[in-house]
Design an enzyme around this catalytic site. Structure first.
Site, PDB file in Angstrom:
ATOM      1  N   ARG A  45      64.812  80.178  99.892  1.00 16.06           N
ATOM      2  CA  ARG A  45      63.834  81.353  99.912  1.00 16.06           C
ATOM      3  C   ARG A  45      63.189  81.137 101.428  1.00 16.06           C
ATOM      4  NH1 ARG A  45      61.136  80.683  94.367  1.00 16.06           N
ATOM      5  NH2 ARG A  45      62.613  81.621  92.950  1.00 16.06           N
ATOM      6  N   ARG A  49      58.581  86.128 101.263  1.00 15.84           N
ATOM      7  CA  ARG A  49      57.365  86.583 101.043  1.00 15.84           C
ATOM      8  C   ARG A  49      56.272  85.541 102.010  1.00 15.84           C
ATOM      9  NH1 ARG A  49      56.416  87.079  94.872  1.00 15.84           N
ATOM     10  NH2 ARG A  49      57.942  85.294  94.799  1.00 15.84           N
ATOM     11  N   ARG A  58      58.045  94.918 103.787  1.00 16.82           N
ATOM     12  CA  ARG A  58      57.943  95.502 102.349  1.00 16.82           C
ATOM     13  C   ARG A  58      56.880  96.293 102.018  1.00 16.82           C
ATOM     14  NH1 ARG A  58      58.578  95.743  98.423  1.00 16.82           N
ATOM     15  NH2 ARG A  58      58.027  94.008  96.796  1.00 16.82           N
ATOM     16  N   ASP A  96      69.617  88.708  96.221  1.00 17.06           N
ATOM     17  CA  ASP A  96      68.822  88.125  94.969  1.00 17.06           C
ATOM     18  C   ASP A  96      69.946  88.054  93.984  1.00 17.06           C
ATOM     19  OD1 ASP A  96      67.217  88.721  92.148  1.00 17.06           O
ATOM     20  OD2 ASP A  96      65.954  87.974  93.742  1.00 17.06           O
ATOM     21  N   TYR A 177      67.953  86.070  81.759  1.00 20.19           N
ATOM     22  CA  TYR A 177      67.131  86.955  82.309  1.00 20.19           C
ATOM     23  C   TYR A 177      67.632  88.282  81.721  1.00 20.19           C
ATOM     24  CZ  TYR A 177      64.914  84.687  86.397  1.00 20.19           C
ATOM     25  OH  TYR A 177      64.057  84.135  87.450  1.00 20.19           O
TER      26      TYR A 177
END
Length: 386
Positions: A45, A49, A58, A96, A177
Site C-alpha cells: 500500500r 490514502r 480521490r 485492488d 469477501y
C-alpha cells in the site's frame, strides 16, 4: 480539477515490445536468491490514502474509477516513487484485490470510512449462479484489460527506475469477501460454507483460483516483472483448514504462473498463518514468503531452511523472506522507528531479505515517517551486507 490531476500525463503507451531498460534490479536479484549489496525495500500500500497527492485525486474520482482509468492508476503508482526518489526498489501497480469479484459479476463498492462493501453477497451455494465466470462469453483478459493497460503504461512511465509488481488476492480471502459482503470479525458466513457446504466451497475456491491465475499471467504478459498473492485472511483459518481451503489454491496459482513464466519471481503473503511457513516453502512454487510483524524473522528462517532441507525439495533457489516491521511503528517517534528498523534488518540477516512492513501503509501515517523507515533500511542493510 485538482492541481495534482492537472499535471497527470494522459498520453498512454500500451506497447509491450519496447519497455525502457531496467536501471535498478536489486529487488529482482534478491527475489531470485542472489546475494546483493543491501536489502531492497518497498511497502505494501505504498500508493494510497496516506499520501496527500493521492487524496487530491480521490476528491474527484471514485476509488474503483481510479483503478479502471489507466492514466490515473499509473499516476498513483508512481506518486511514491516521485516523493521518495531513490529510496524505493519496486513499484506495485495501483489496483485492488476485489477487481476479481467484480470481473466475476459481483458489485463492489468502496465506502469512505468503511471499506469494501458488496451490496449483494453470495448468501448460499445457489447464488453462485449469479457469477459470470462460467458463461461462454466470459474472458478474464476482457474484463480486466484496464489493469493490463495500466501496467503496460506504467512500465513506460517508470522509465526503468525500478521493477513493477502485479498482484492478486488469494481464493480464500476473496471468497470470504464475496460471502461476508465486506470485512468481518468472525467470518461466520464464509466458514459456514467451508463446514456446511463443503463441495460448493471448493468449487468457488477453484473458480476464483482459475481466474486469479489467468489474471496474474495476463499482468506479467502486460509488463509486470514480479507478482504477489495476498492471502490477507489466512490467519482466520486453523492449520487443518488452511491446508484444505487455502494452500492447494495458492499452490495452483503459483504452478500455473510458473508454468508460463518460470523466471518471474512470485511472493505469497499468508497473513497470520505462521503454522504454514514450512508448507508454503516446500509445497508451493513461491520464491518469496512475506511475513507479518508477529513472527520473529530468525525463527521463520530457521524453520523454513530446516523444512526445505528435510524434504530435499527441487527448489531452483533458496526461499527469500519479505517483511516485517509492525506498520504502527510509523506512528511512533523517528528514533524508535530507526532503532526497530535496524533490529528488523539484523533479525533477517545480510541476505535473502526484501524489506517491507508486516502489512500495508495506513491512512493516518505521516508520509515523512515512511521516509525515515526507507532511509533506515538503506543504512542498516548496507552495513550488514559489507
Amino acid at each position: 480539477m485538482s492541481d495534482v490531476e492537472a499535471n497527470i500525463d494522459h498520453s498512454l503507451n500500451y506497447d509491450t515490445s519496447s519497455f525502457p531498460p531496467l536501471k535498478n534490479d536489486l529487488y529482482l536479484r534478491t527475489a531470485r536468491g542472489e546475494k546483493t549489496e543491501r536489502a531492497p525495500v518497498w511497502c505494501m500500500r505504498q500508493a494510497g490514502r496516506y499520501l496527500p497527492e493521492f487524496r487530491s485525486i480521490r476528491v474527484e474520482h471514485d476509488f474503483f474509477n481510479v483503478c479502471r482509468t489507466p492514466a490515473l492508476a499509473t499516476e498513483v503508482t508512481i506518486q511514491p516513487l516521485r516523493r521518495y526518489a531513490g529510496l524505493l526498489d519496486a513499484a506495485i501497480i495501483f489496483s485492488d484485490i476485489l477487481v476479481i469479484p467484480q470481473a466475476m459479476g459481483l458489485e463492489v463498492q468502496m465506502v469512505p470510512g468503511k471499506g469494501p462493501h458488496f451490496p449483494e453477497p453470495l448468501k448460499g451455494p445457489k447464488d453462485m449462479q449469479r457469477l459470470t465466470d462460467k458463461k461462454a462469453e466470459f474472458s478474464v483478459d476482457k474484463e480486466l484489460d484496464y489493469v493490463y493497460k495500466a501496467i503496460t503504461n506504467t512500465r513506460h512511465a517508470l522509465g526503468g527506475q525500478v521493477p513493477l509488481l502485479g498482484f492478486v488476492g488469494a481464493p480464500w480471502t476473496l471468497m470470504a469477501y464475496m460471502i461476508e459482503g465486506g470485512g468481518s470479525k468472525t467470518f461466520a458466513q464464509a466458514k459456514t460454507w467451508l463446514f456446511r457446504h463443503h463441495q460448493a466451497a471448493h468449487e468457488l475456491l477453484s473458480r476464483i483460483a482459475d481466474v486469479a491465475a489467468e489474471f496474474l499471467v495476463g499482468q506479467i504478459r502486460a509488463g509486470a516483472q514480479a507478482a504477489q498473492v495476498f492471502e490477507s485472511w489466512a490467519g482466520e483459518l486453523g492449520p487443518h483448514d488452511f491446508a484444505e481451503f487455502s494452500l492447494p489454491y495458492l499452490a495452483r496459482i503459483a504452478e500455473r504462473v510458473k508454468g508460463q513464466y518460470p523466471d518471474v519471481p512470485l511472493t505469497v503473503f499468508a497473513k497470520g498463518a505462521h503454522y504454514a511457513l514450512e508448507l508454503l516453502a516446500t509445497d508451493t512454487a513461491y520464491d518469496v514468503i512475506s511475513l507479518d510483524w508477529t513472527i520473529d524473522p530468525s525463527a521463520a528462517r530457521s524453520r523454513i531452511d530446516a523444512a526445505v532441507a528435510s524434504k530435499q525439495t527441487q527448489r531452483r533457489s533458496p526461499v527469500v523472506l519479505q517483511g516485517n516491521l509492525d506498520p504502527t511503528l510509523l506512528f511512533g517517534n523517528a528514533q524508535t522507528l530507526r532503532e526497530r528498523t535496524e533490529a528488523m534488518c539484523q533479525a533477517f540477516g545480510p541476505s535473502l531479505h526484501i524489506a517491507n512492513l508486516g502489512h500495508g501503509m495506513m491512512p493516518g501515517h505521516d508520509p515523512e515517517q515512511l521516509r525515515v523507515f526507507l532511509e533506515a533500511v538503506h543504512k542498516a542493510s548496507s552495513a550488514l551486507c559489507k
